[in-house]
Motif scaffolding. Structure first.
Motif, short mmCIF file in Angstrom:
data_model
loop_
_atom_site.label_atom_id
_atom_site.label_comp_id
_atom_site.label_asym_id
_atom_site.label_seq_id
_atom_site.Cartn_x
_atom_site.Cartn_y
_atom_site.Cartn_z
N THR A 58 31.96 44.92 14.41
CA THR A 58 33.32 45.37 14.55
C THR A 58 33.47 46.35 15.62
N LEU A 59 34.33 46.18 16.49
CA LEU A 59 34.84 46.57 17.88
C LEU A 59 35.98 47.52 17.67
N THR A 60 35.71 48.63 18.47
CA THR A 60 37.03 49.32 18.93
C THR A 60 37.14 49.36 20.26
N ILE A 61 38.18 48.60 20.90
CA ILE A 61 38.36 48.57 22.57
C ILE A 61 38.90 49.76 22.99
N ASN A 62 38.22 50.30 24.07
CA ASN A 62 38.93 51.68 24.88
C ASN A 62 39.28 50.95 26.17
N ARG A 63 38.65 49.95 26.69
CA ARG A 63 39.13 49.66 28.17
C ARG A 63 38.86 47.94 28.28
N LEU A 64 39.99 47.43 28.91
CA LEU A 64 39.80 45.98 29.10
C LEU A 64 40.66 45.83 30.60
N ASN A 65 39.68 45.48 31.56
CA ASN A 65 40.35 45.61 32.97
C ASN A 65 39.68 44.38 33.50
N TYR A 66 40.41 43.54 34.24
CA TYR A 66 39.72 42.18 34.83
C TYR A 66 40.56 41.70 36.01
N ILE A 67 39.78 41.10 37.02
CA ILE A 67 40.47 40.75 38.24
C ILE A 67 40.91 39.23 38.15
N VAL A 68 42.16 39.13 38.67
CA VAL A 68 42.58 37.70 38.86
C VAL A 68 42.82 37.33 40.29
N SER A 69 42.77 36.11 40.64
CA SER A 69 42.80 35.96 42.01
C SER A 69 42.99 34.37 42.59
N ASN A 70 43.51 34.33 43.86
CA ASN A 70 43.61 33.05 44.25
C ASN A 70 44.38 31.78 43.57
N PHE A 71 45.57 32.39 43.54
CA PHE A 71 46.63 31.57 42.71
C PHE A 71 47.07 30.14 43.30
N VAL A 72 46.96 29.10 42.50
CA VAL A 72 47.57 27.98 43.16
C VAL A 72 48.42 27.26 41.93
N GLY B 5 60.33 24.05 43.47
CA GLY B 5 59.48 22.79 42.74
C GLY B 5 59.72 22.88 41.37
N LYS B 6 58.97 21.75 40.72
CA LYS B 6 58.57 21.72 39.26
C LYS B 6 57.24 21.78 39.03
N TYR B 7 56.72 22.96 38.64
CA TYR B 7 55.49 23.08 38.58
C TYR B 7 54.93 23.07 37.03
N VAL B 8 53.86 22.21 36.86
CA VAL B 8 53.27 21.96 35.51
C VAL B 8 51.82 22.49 35.27
N GLN B 9 51.08 23.03 36.21
CA GLN B 9 49.62 23.62 36.05
C GLN B 9 49.47 24.80 36.93
N MET B 10 48.66 25.39 36.59
CA MET B 10 48.31 26.69 37.66
C MET B 10 46.70 26.86 37.47
N ARG B 11 46.24 27.30 38.78
CA ARG B 11 44.48 27.13 38.94
C ARG B 11 44.65 28.75 39.43
N PHE B 12 43.68 29.52 39.09
CA PHE B 12 43.25 30.70 39.63
C PHE B 12 41.72 31.11 39.24
N GLY B 13 41.51 32.31 40.20
CA GLY B 13 40.28 32.84 39.90
C GLY B 13 39.84 33.73 38.88
N VAL B 14 38.79 33.97 38.56
CA VAL B 14 38.43 35.32 37.78
C VAL B 14 37.48 36.03 38.46
N GLY B 15 37.77 36.99 39.07
CA GLY B 15 36.97 37.88 39.96
C GLY B 15 37.22 37.70 41.40
N VAL B 16 36.39 37.87 42.20
CA VAL B 16 36.46 37.87 43.74
C VAL B 16 35.41 36.77 44.29
N ASP B 17 36.00 35.97 45.09
CA ASP B 17 35.05 34.89 45.38
C ASP B 17 34.32 35.46 46.69
N GLN B 18 33.08 34.80 46.90
CA GLN B 18 32.25 35.19 47.89
C GLN B 18 32.83 35.11 49.42
N GLU B 19 33.65 34.27 49.76
CA GLU B 19 34.24 34.22 51.07
C GLU B 19 34.89 35.61 51.14
#
Length: 269
Positions: free
Chosen positions: A65-79, A116-130
């Motif tokens: 049983t969890l009580t959440i005090n923090r939820l942060n994350y990185i999203v990146s490189n959207f297509v 345009g008419k967009y039907v999908q999206m791609r993105f990263g979770v985190g920061v890529d090595q490049e």
């Protein structure tokens, strides 16, 4: 003469009919022009319930049983991907964002998206090595944003892709115990950057007049309770772990789903 007149009338009528059809087709054209913003809203939850920091408890299938005090994350490189499979790659240097429940950072605005008419999206979770290998100078403003939102260990150790903290109890641990799940890449040996592709349940229409909002539901329960079961009672703190960190990265990449798309009308925000 009467016969010629009738034939001429028929030709004129046919011409008018053809031009009116052509005009109607032009007026009904579904071609979208120009460019506009696309807004992404990240709605954090726990197994279908709203995520409320510090207030609510959530029990997972691990019987913890969890009580959440923090939820942060990185999203990146959207297509953005249109109905014909064409991809619009958002400019890389502008494509890194922190989502933070505690700091009310839950919206990403992608600017100057071509019509345009967009039907999908791609993105990263985190920061890529490049990106990371461009050094501190190559991170632009994002380095400071990450530091302000507790998403850095230190530059040499790199970014935290996920910062998930709170307290928990379990059958074997009755008293409330702190937990910390910090997941990221560590040099070139442990690359936990993941890409996610999500389908849009309805088409996101972008034009000079259309600026869509894509609403994502994010199930943070997946972090510990996804394909890989991560027991806090075994290890309440997970940071650099050659087994559990990659498992948490895989779990985290499955927590995103597009709930709906709202095609709003309006100019650039």
């Amino acid at each position: 003469m009467k016969l010629i007149h009738i034939k001429l009338s028929i030709l004129v009528a046919a011409f008018i009919s053809l031009t009116s059809c052509s005009s109607d087709d032009d007026n009904n054209s579904d071609a979208l022009t120009g460019e506009n913003n696309v807004s992404l809203e990240f709605d954090n939850s726990m197994n279908g319930d709203d995520l409320i920091l510090g207030a609510s408890t959530y029990t997972n299938s691990n019987d913890e049983t969890l009580t959440i005090n923090r939820l942060n994350y990185i999203v990146s490189n959207f297509v953005l991907i249109d109905e014909e499979g064409n991809e619009f790659i958002y400019p890389k240097d502008e494509s890194y964002f922190v989502i933070s429940e505690e700091n009310a950072l839950n919206e990403v605005v992608l600017t100057n998206i071509p019509a345009g008419k967009y039907v999908q999206m791609r993105f990263g979770v985190g920061v890529d090595q490049e990106k990371y290998q461009q050094g501190a100078e190559g991170q632009g403003d994002f380095l400071q944003i990450a530091e302000e939102n507790n998403m850095m260990w230190a530059w040499q150790a790199g970014y935290k892709f996920l910062n998930f903290e709170g307290t928990f109890t379990a059958p074997s641990i009755a008293s409330s115990t702190d937990f910390k799940i910090h997941m990221g890449s560590h040099g070139s040996t442990l690359d936990n950057y993941k890409e996610v592709t999500v389908n849009l349940p309805s088409t996101a229409m972008v034009s000079d007049e259309m600026t869509p909002l894509i609403h994502l539901e994010v199930d943070a329960n997946q972090i510990l309770d996804g394909e890989h079961k991560i027991y806090l009672s075994e290890a309440p703190v997970v940071m650099v772990d050659e087994v559990k960190s990659p498992q948490i990265a895989e779990n985290t990449s499955t927590m995103f789903e597009v709930h709906h798309v709202h095609n709003g009308e309006g100019g650039h925000h």
